[in-house]
Design a protein around this motif. Sequence first.
Motif, PDB file in Angstrom:
ATOM      1  N   LEU A 178     -24.455  -9.675  22.325  1.00  0.00           N
ATOM      2  CA  LEU A 178     -23.211  -9.912  21.578  1.00  0.00           C
ATOM      3  C   LEU A 178     -22.008 -10.305  22.436  1.00  0.00           C
ATOM      4  O   LEU A 178     -21.230 -11.166  22.011  1.00  0.00           O
ATOM      5  CB  LEU A 178     -22.880  -8.703  20.697  1.00  0.00           C
ATOM      6  CG  LEU A 178     -23.670  -8.647  19.389  1.00  0.00           C
ATOM      7  CD1 LEU A 178     -23.172  -7.514  18.508  1.00  0.00           C
ATOM      8  CD2 LEU A 178     -23.578  -9.959  18.617  1.00  0.00           C
ATOM      9  N   LEU A 189     -32.004   3.591  13.068  1.00  0.00           N
ATOM     10  CA  LEU A 189     -31.654   2.546  12.103  1.00  0.00           C
ATOM     11  C   LEU A 189     -30.334   2.822  11.390  1.00  0.00           C
ATOM     12  O   LEU A 189     -29.847   1.987  10.641  1.00  0.00           O
ATOM     13  CB  LEU A 189     -32.759   2.405  11.055  1.00  0.00           C
ATOM     14  CG  LEU A 189     -34.130   2.012  11.590  1.00  0.00           C
ATOM     15  CD1 LEU A 189     -35.158   2.017  10.479  1.00  0.00           C
ATOM     16  CD2 LEU A 189     -34.070   0.639  12.248  1.00  0.00           C
ATOM     17  N   ARG A 190     -29.752   4.015  11.617  1.00  0.00           N
ATOM     18  CA  ARG A 190     -28.513   4.360  10.907  1.00  0.00           C
ATOM     19  C   ARG A 190     -27.389   3.437  11.364  1.00  0.00           C
ATOM     20  O   ARG A 190     -27.464   2.836  12.428  1.00  0.00           O
ATOM     21  CB  ARG A 190     -28.176   5.830  11.175  1.00  0.00           C
ATOM     22  CG  ARG A 190     -29.294   6.747  10.690  1.00  0.00           C
ATOM     23  CD  ARG A 190     -28.759   7.940   9.954  1.00  0.00           C
ATOM     24  NE  ARG A 190     -29.873   8.721   9.408  1.00  0.00           N
ATOM     25  CZ  ARG A 190     -30.355   9.816   9.995  1.00  0.00           C
ATOM     26  NH1 ARG A 190     -29.813  10.276  11.102  1.00  0.00           N
ATOM     27  NH2 ARG A 190     -31.371  10.450   9.455  1.00  0.00           N
ATOM     28  N   PRO A 191     -26.321   3.318  10.563  1.00  0.00           N
ATOM     29  CA  PRO A 191     -25.252   2.369  10.888  1.00  0.00           C
ATOM     30  C   PRO A 191     -24.681   2.597  12.289  1.00  0.00           C
ATOM     31  O   PRO A 191     -24.479   3.737  12.709  1.00  0.00           O
ATOM     32  CB  PRO A 191     -24.188   2.658   9.830  1.00  0.00           C
ATOM     33  CG  PRO A 191     -24.921   3.281   8.720  1.00  0.00           C
ATOM     34  CD  PRO A 191     -26.077   4.020   9.303  1.00  0.00           C
ATOM     35  N   HIS A 192     -24.457   1.498  12.979  1.00  0.00           N
ATOM     36  CA  HIS A 192     -23.869   1.559  14.313  1.00  0.00           C
ATOM     37  C   HIS A 192     -22.377   1.831  14.181  1.00  0.00           C
ATOM     38  O   HIS A 192     -21.692   1.144  13.456  1.00  0.00           O
ATOM     39  CB  HIS A 192     -24.083   0.224  15.038  1.00  0.00           C
ATOM     40  CG  HIS A 192     -25.372   0.155  15.746  1.00  0.00           C
ATOM     41  ND1 HIS A 192     -25.485  -0.035  17.091  1.00  0.00           N
ATOM     42  CD2 HIS A 192     -26.641   0.305  15.289  1.00  0.00           C
ATOM     43  CE1 HIS A 192     -26.758  -0.032  17.443  1.00  0.00           C
ATOM     44  NE2 HIS A 192     -27.476   0.160  16.363  1.00  0.00           N
ATOM     45  N   PRO A 203     -19.913 -11.132  14.035  1.00  0.00           N
ATOM     46  CA  PRO A 203     -21.096 -10.615  14.717  1.00  0.00           C
ATOM     47  C   PRO A 203     -21.392  -9.169  14.306  1.00  0.00           C
ATOM     48  O   PRO A 203     -20.479  -8.390  14.067  1.00  0.00           O
ATOM     49  CB  PRO A 203     -20.715 -10.679  16.199  1.00  0.00           C
ATOM     50  CG  PRO A 203     -19.237 -10.759  16.233  1.00  0.00           C
ATOM     51  CD  PRO A 203     -18.725 -11.126  14.879  1.00  0.00           C
ATOM     52  N   THR A 204     -22.666  -8.825  14.187  1.00  0.00           N
ATOM     53  CA  THR A 204     -23.088  -7.465  13.848  1.00  0.00           C
ATOM     54  C   THR A 204     -24.225  -7.057  14.788  1.00  0.00           C
ATOM     55  O   THR A 204     -25.108  -7.855  15.070  1.00  0.00           O
ATOM     56  CB  THR A 204     -23.601  -7.401  12.392  1.00  0.00           C
ATOM     57  OG1 THR A 204     -22.564  -7.816  11.520  1.00  0.00           O
ATOM     58  CG2 THR A 204     -24.029  -5.991  12.014  1.00  0.00           C
ATOM     59  N   VAL A 205     -24.168  -5.809  15.248  1.00  0.00           N
ATOM     60  CA  VAL A 205     -25.201  -5.293  16.151  1.00  0.00           C
ATOM     61  C   VAL A 205     -26.506  -5.054  15.391  1.00  0.00           C
ATOM     62  O   VAL A 205     -26.521  -4.399  14.350  1.00  0.00           O
ATOM     63  CB  VAL A 205     -24.767  -3.954  16.787  1.00  0.00           C
ATOM     64  CG1 VAL A 205     -25.900  -3.378  17.632  1.00  0.00           C
ATOM     65  CG2 VAL A 205     -23.532  -4.148  17.629  1.00  0.00           C
ATOM     66  N   ALA A 206     -27.598  -5.592  15.919  1.00  0.00           N
ATOM     67  CA  ALA A 206     -28.927  -5.274  15.404  1.00  0.00           C
ATOM     68  C   ALA A 206     -29.517  -4.178  16.288  1.00  0.00           C
ATOM     69  O   ALA A 206     -29.614  -4.355  17.490  1.00  0.00           O
ATOM     70  CB  ALA A 206     -29.829  -6.505  15.437  1.00  0.00           C
ATOM     71  N   PRO A 207     -29.920  -3.038  15.697  1.00  0.00           N
ATOM     72  CA  PRO A 207     -30.529  -1.988  16.519  1.00  0.00           C
ATOM     73  C   PRO A 207     -31.830  -2.492  17.149  1.00  0.00           C
ATOM     74  O   PRO A 207     -32.498  -3.363  16.584  1.00  0.00           O
ATOM     75  CB  PRO A 207     -30.826  -0.865  15.523  1.00  0.00           C
ATOM     76  CG  PRO A 207     -30.132  -1.217  14.257  1.00  0.00           C
ATOM     77  CD  PRO A 207     -29.850  -2.683  14.277  1.00  0.00           C
ATOM     78  N   GLY A 262     -26.746   0.517   7.498  1.00  0.00           N
ATOM     79  CA  GLY A 262     -27.903   0.878   8.310  1.00  0.00           C
ATOM     80  C   GLY A 262     -29.012  -0.140   8.141  1.00  0.00           C
ATOM     81  O   GLY A 262     -29.158  -0.751   7.085  1.00  0.00           O
ATOM     82  N   ALA A 263     -29.803  -0.322   9.215  1.00  0.00           N
ATOM     83  CA  ALA A 263     -30.799  -1.396   9.226  1.00  0.00           C
ATOM     84  C   ALA A 263     -32.106  -0.935   8.595  1.00  0.00           C
ATOM     85  O   ALA A 263     -33.149  -0.932   9.244  1.00  0.00           O
ATOM     86  CB  ALA A 263     -31.023  -1.868  10.664  1.00  0.00           C
ATOM     87  N   ALA A 291     -34.990  -1.992  17.173  1.00  0.00           N
ATOM     88  CA  ALA A 291     -36.039  -1.291  16.427  1.00  0.00           C
ATOM     89  C   ALA A 291     -36.889  -2.325  15.723  1.00  0.00           C
ATOM     90  O   ALA A 291     -36.392  -3.387  15.349  1.00  0.00           O
ATOM     91  CB  ALA A 291     -35.415  -0.341  15.406  1.00  0.00           C
ATOM     92  N   VAL A 349     -38.347  -2.642  12.741  1.00  0.00           N
ATOM     93  CA  VAL A 349     -38.082  -3.101  11.371  1.00  0.00           C
ATOM     94  C   VAL A 349     -36.645  -3.601  11.175  1.00  0.00           C
ATOM     95  O   VAL A 349     -36.301  -4.061  10.091  1.00  0.00           O
ATOM     96  CB  VAL A 349     -38.378  -2.007  10.313  1.00  0.00           C
ATOM     97  CG1 VAL A 349     -39.836  -1.602  10.362  1.00  0.00           C
ATOM     98  CG2 VAL A 349     -37.471  -0.818  10.486  1.00  0.00           C
ATOM     99  N   ALA A 350     -35.815  -3.541  12.228  1.00  0.00           N
ATOM    100  CA  ALA A 350     -34.397  -3.896  12.062  1.00  0.00           C
ATOM    101  C   ALA A 350     -34.205  -5.359  11.686  1.00  0.00           C
ATOM    102  O   ALA A 350     -33.180  -5.728  11.118  1.00  0.00           O
ATOM    103  CB  ALA A 350     -33.613  -3.577  13.333  1.00  0.00           C
TER     104      ALA A 350
END
Lengths: 71, 390, 197
Positions: B121, C188-191, B143-147, B166-167, B149, B151-152
Motif C-alpha cells: 500500500l 479476518l476481522r476489520p483492520h 486504498p484498503t488493506v487486504a489481510p 472484515g474480510a 489470509a 480467503v481474504a
Amino acid sequence: MTRLHIDWTLCDGRGLCTELLEEMLAEDDWGFPLARDGSAEPAVPAPLENAAAHAVSRCPMLALRLVGRTS
Amino acid sequence: MISATEAPSRLLSGDGTLDHHLARHGRLPLLDGSQIIGMARDASLTGRGGAGFPMWRKLGAVAASGRPPVVIANGAEGEPLSGKDRVLLTRQPHLVLDGLQLVARAVGARAAHLYAPAKLLPGLRKVLADRRGAGLDPLPVTPTVAPDAFVAGEESAAASAVAGRGAVPSDKRVRVVETGTLVQNVETLAHLALIARHGPGWFLSAGTFLATVSGAVARPSVVEAEYGVPLGELIAAAGGPTFELQAVLVGGYHGGWVPADLSLPVSQSALAPFGASPGAGVVLALPAHACGLAETAKIAGYLADQVSGQCGPCVNGLPRMAWTLADLAARRPRPGLPGEVARLAALVTGRGACRHPDGTARLIVSAMRTFEADVAAHLAGRCLATGGRR
Amino acid sequence: MTDALWYFARGSGVVALVLLTVVVVLGIGARSGRPAFGLPRFAVSLVHRNAALLAVVFLVGHVIGLLFDPYAQLRFFDVVVPFVGNYRPVWQGFGTLGLDLLAAIVITSLLRHRLGVRAWRAVHWLAYLCWPVALLHGLGNGADRGTWWLWATSLTCAAAVTAAIGWRLSATFDRFPARAERRVAPRLRPHLEEASR
C-alpha cells in the motif's frame, strides 16, 4: 422449481429442519443439515412445500430460505 | 522468493512510474460504458482471480443491479503459491488502475477501491497521488488493506472488507454483483486497459495470462504466456526443472494435480479431465523424490487452518479431512481410509458460503487420483516417492 | 364481583410465573438441540413458543384485573413505567419491568424474520433477566406473599430454572460435544490501522 437455500454463515446445526424435512435432509457428522440428493441447494418436491415452509419459519437461526431461481 | 522473468513482457516489465506508463501505453482512449462492456465481451476476457468468469457479464449484472455501483480492484492474492498480482502491482500498477477507471465508467460507479496487502500500500498510495496529479483518475480510488489470509481475496470477502466489516465471505443467496459491487482481479483489469487501447481482436490473437511457477524449478518466477501454452514451456520459462518431475499442481491450493506431462496445454479444456483449471495461473512442480500425498496433506492442513470460521461443515470438515489425509500420508493406515477421505470430500463440497471447502476437496480428490499408486503403497506401509518404509 | 377481579388478578399472576418457568426451561431445552420429554426438537420449540404466548394472555389478564380492581388502585402509568407505583413501588416495579421485558422478547420473536437473527437473539437474552424479575415481583409484591403455597410454587420454579441453567452450562449440554465452535478468524476481522489516509 422451489429450492431450499441454507445460509451456512447462520446455520448452527440445531436440527429442527432435519426433523421437519426428514425426506430431504439428513444430519452430517456434526449435526448440520445434509441434502439427501447431494446438492448444495436441494429442490423441494411439491408435496413437501408446506413442510419446507414450516422448516424455514421454525429455524431458530433463520438460516433457511426458499428460493425460486434454479442456479 | 518469486521474481519476474527478465524477458520483455507486456505486463511484467516496467518500473511502476507514471512516466514509464505514459511513454509506453499512452492515455486511455475515451470510451463510453457500453463500448467498454462490448470490448470485454468481444475479447472474451475472463476473470484472472481463479474463477474465470466472463467480465462483461459481471459488468452487465452490476450495472443492472439498481444499487449504487462500487468497483473494487482485488489484489489480495491470499494464495501462497501465487505472486503475479504482487509483481503486477509493483511493475504496472497504472495499467491496473486504468482498468479500474474503465470498469467504473462501464457500471457508472460511485466509488472505487484498491484492495491490496499492507506491504504494497505505501507504494500504491504514491501511484494514486501521481495519477490524481495527472488527472488520470476521474473517480478517486480509496486504498484498503487486504489481510494476509487465504480467503481474504474471495469476492464477497473483498466486498465486505472494503465496506469495513472484515474480510469474511458472505452467503451467496444474493450474489455480490446483485449488491452493486464489482470485484475484479487486478490482472483482469490490466488486460482490460490493454484491450481498450488495442481492441478485442488484438487480445483474441495476442492475449496472455500471468502464471506463477515454483517448486522444483531453477528460477521460481512470474511468467507471462498465452492460454494453451504447454506446461513444459511455463516450467522452462522458470529456468526448467531441477529434478525429474512426478506431477504438477495447476491452479494453486484450490487447483488439481496433473501428471508431469510437459506437453499438456494449460487451458480450461485440456485441464478439465484432471479436475483442474488454469485458475489464477499457479504452477507447482513436484520432484519425483517428493511424496505427493505428504505435500497435499501439508497444503490441506494449511487450508483447514485458513477457514474463515463461519460455516459449520467447513469449520469441522476441513480439519477432519486434513487429519485423515495426514494419516494416509504418514502411513498410519486404518481400514477404509481412502474411502473416508473421499466421503469427507463429498461431504464438505457445496456446503459453505464460499468455495473454500469445494476447492480444498477438489485438491484432495485430485491427489488421491494422481498419486493413486502411492495411496496403495502407503496403505501397505511404503512410499513410492521417498522409498521410505515403516 | 370486585373480589373476583382481585382473586383473578392474583391467580393469573401465579399461572403466568409457572408458564414463564416452562418457557425458560423449554427454551434451554430447545437450544440443546435434543429431543426432550419424548417430544421431537421442533415440538420442544413449538411448546416453548406457545407457552410464552399463553403466559402473555395470563399476564394481560393479571394487569387488566389490577387496573380495574378498587383495592390495587393501579394506574395505567404503572403498567408501563417501573418503580413509580404508590404501593410497594420497588416490588411492583419488578412486575412492570418484567412485563416490559416480556413484551420486548415476544414482539421481537414474532417479528424475527424481519428483524434478522442478530437483533432478535440480542433481545432474547433478556429472558434471563425477565424471569428472575417476575419471580421477585411475585414474592415481594403479591398479596399472597408469605403463604406456604406461593413459596412452594416459587421454589419449585426456581429449582426448575436453576437445574436447566446448570445443565446449559454443563459439558453434557451439547449434542455434538466434538463440534468445533463457529467464530470468525481474528485475522479476518476489520483492520483498525485503516488505509484511507
